[in-house]
Design an enzyme around this catalytic site. Sequence first.
Site, PDB file in Angstrom:
ATOM      1  N   SER A 156      -2.841  -7.666   2.838  1.00 45.30           N
ATOM      2  CA  SER A 156      -2.579  -7.261   3.895  1.00 45.30           C
ATOM      3  C   SER A 156      -3.731  -9.382   4.853  1.00 45.30           C
ATOM      4  O   SER A 156      -3.132  -9.037   5.790  1.00 45.30           O
ATOM      5  CB  SER A 156      -4.322  -6.995   4.814  1.00 45.30           C
ATOM      6  OG  SER A 156      -4.123  -5.125   4.429  1.00 45.30           O
TER       7      SER A 156
ATOM      8  N   ARG B 201      -1.769  -5.776  -8.453  1.00 42.27           N
ATOM      9  CA  ARG B 201      -1.092  -6.819  -8.456  1.00 42.27           C
ATOM     10  C   ARG B 201      -0.998  -8.002  -9.210  1.00 42.27           C
ATOM     11  O   ARG B 201      -0.581  -8.199 -10.460  1.00 42.27           O
ATOM     12  CB  ARG B 201      -0.761  -7.601  -6.988  1.00 42.27           C
ATOM     13  CG  ARG B 201      -0.927  -6.318  -5.787  1.00 42.27           C
ATOM     14  CD  ARG B 201      -1.099  -6.857  -4.746  1.00 42.27           C
ATOM     15  NE  ARG B 201      -2.604  -7.542  -4.197  1.00 42.27           N
ATOM     16  CZ  ARG B 201      -3.341  -8.053  -3.574  1.00 42.27           C
ATOM     17  NH1 ARG B 201      -2.858  -8.182  -2.048  1.00 42.27           N
ATOM     18  NH2 ARG B 201      -4.567  -7.692  -3.931  1.00 42.27           N
TER      19      ARG B 201
ATOM     20  N   HIS C  39       0.470  -1.158   0.476  1.00 45.86           N
ATOM     21  CA  HIS C  39      -0.051   0.300   0.479  1.00 45.86           C
ATOM     22  C   HIS C  39       0.963   0.874  -0.169  1.00 45.86           C
ATOM     23  O   HIS C  39       0.013   2.471  -0.809  1.00 45.86           O
ATOM     24  CB  HIS C  39      -0.841  -0.015   1.245  1.00 45.86           C
ATOM     25  CG  HIS C  39      -1.732  -0.891   0.946  1.00 45.86           C
ATOM     26  ND1 HIS C  39      -2.099  -2.200   2.477  1.00 45.86           N
ATOM     27  CD2 HIS C  39      -3.297  -1.790   0.687  1.00 45.86           C
ATOM     28  CE1 HIS C  39      -3.127  -2.648   2.045  1.00 45.86           C
ATOM     29  NE2 HIS C  39      -3.440  -2.424   0.534  1.00 45.86           N
TER      30      HIS C  39
ATOM     31  N   LYS D 196     -18.669  -5.485   6.361  1.00 46.22           N
ATOM     32  CA  LYS D 196     -17.509  -5.926   6.326  1.00 46.22           C
ATOM     33  C   LYS D 196     -16.636  -6.477   7.756  1.00 46.22           C
ATOM     34  O   LYS D 196     -16.730  -5.206   9.229  1.00 46.22           O
ATOM     35  CB  LYS D 196     -16.353  -5.427   6.081  1.00 46.22           C
ATOM     36  CG  LYS D 196     -15.950  -6.277   4.596  1.00 46.22           C
ATOM     37  CD  LYS D 196     -15.325  -5.357   3.629  1.00 46.22           C
ATOM     38  CE  LYS D 196     -15.204  -5.575   2.249  1.00 46.22           C
ATOM     39  NZ  LYS D 196     -13.716  -5.032   1.390  1.00 46.22           N
TER      40      LYS D 196
HETATM   41  O1  PNS Z   1      -9.337  -2.197   0.383  1.00 46.72           O
HETATM   42  P1  PNS Z   1     -10.113  -2.984  -0.057  1.00 46.72           P
HETATM   43  O2  PNS Z   1     -10.997  -3.596   0.506  1.00 46.72           O
HETATM   44  O3  PNS Z   1      -9.709  -3.497  -1.981  1.00 46.72           O
HETATM   45  O4  PNS Z   1     -10.964  -1.694  -0.863  1.00 46.72           O
HETATM   46  C1  PNS Z   1     -11.634  -1.726  -1.992  1.00 46.72           C
HETATM   47  C2  PNS Z   1     -12.471  -0.685  -1.492  1.00 46.72           C
HETATM   48  C3  PNS Z   1     -13.186   0.302   0.376  1.00 46.72           C
HETATM   49  C4  PNS Z   1     -12.254   0.785  -2.346  1.00 46.72           C
HETATM   50  C5  PNS Z   1     -14.143  -0.515  -1.699  1.00 46.72           C
HETATM   51  O5  PNS Z   1     -13.944  -1.694  -1.160  1.00 46.72           O
HETATM   52  C6  PNS Z   1     -15.188   0.635  -1.809  1.00 46.72           C
HETATM   53  O6  PNS Z   1     -15.225   1.598  -2.565  1.00 46.72           O
HETATM   54  N1  PNS Z   1     -16.202   1.066  -0.995  1.00 46.72           N
HETATM   55  C7  PNS Z   1     -17.575   1.930  -0.772  1.00 46.72           C
HETATM   56  C8  PNS Z   1     -18.460   1.022  -1.507  1.00 46.72           C
HETATM   57  C9  PNS Z   1     -18.410   1.822  -2.758  1.00 46.72           C
HETATM   58  O7  PNS Z   1     -18.933   2.736  -3.036  1.00 46.72           O
HETATM   59  N2  PNS Z   1     -18.999   0.351  -3.578  1.00 46.72           N
HETATM   60  C10 PNS Z   1     -19.703   1.081  -4.534  1.00 46.72           C
HETATM   61  C11 PNS Z   1     -18.193   0.465  -6.248  1.00 46.72           C
HETATM   62  S1  PNS Z   1     -17.061  -0.880  -6.003  1.00 46.72           S
END
Ligand code: PNS
Length: 161
Positions: free
Chosen positions: A128, A90, A17, A41
């Site tokens: 993670s 990745r 990150h 979550k």
């Molecule tokens: O580190 P991660 O868990 O891969 O990050 C995921 C994240 C936080 C970027 C994604 O889950 C997110 O943006 N969640 C907020 C909800 C949202 O906007 N959903 C619609 C688009 S997927």
Amino acid sequence: MTKAIVPGSFDPVTFGHLDIIQRAKRLFDQVIVAVLENQSKTFLFSLEERVEMLREVTKDLPGVSVDFFSGLLVTYMKKVNARVIVRGLRALSDYEYELQMALTNHELDEEVETIFLASSARYSFLSSRMVKEVASMGGRISDFVPPFVEEKLRNKFKERG
Ligand code: PNS
């Protein structure tokens, strides 16, 4: 002034990150690391702990700030007046999920664009989830996370027994 958002769960932040955050900062004047506060979550670390770790490990990076959001990312981005999301890619296995998110966000708000940075080869295996698994079994994680985060992980698994 150009601004980008690096969103994520950061449960916890890893060197992978940090690499993306630093490289995003070379492309944009201001980078906001946006931590997802999501009640549904299950995270190992609370929102406060995830934010604290990120603030600590980014404190020497000028132009990088740490914030949090709940609900839709595009709604948060409107609030902070940002249009660019930066995500690290990745392996090929990330692609489908990342493409889905990028397309959904663009559909929800056509002003929002996602830029992908290829993860540095040395971190391309890092996640993670793996770090937590290794830490929970007492393995060495000093190559994966900064010392501050390593300490937090050690304490977390000590607490849990
Ligand atoms: O580190 P991660 O868990 O891969 O990050 C995921 C994240 C936080 C970027 C994604 O889950 C997110 O943006 N969640 C907020 C909800 C949202 O906007 N959903 C619609 C688009 S997927």
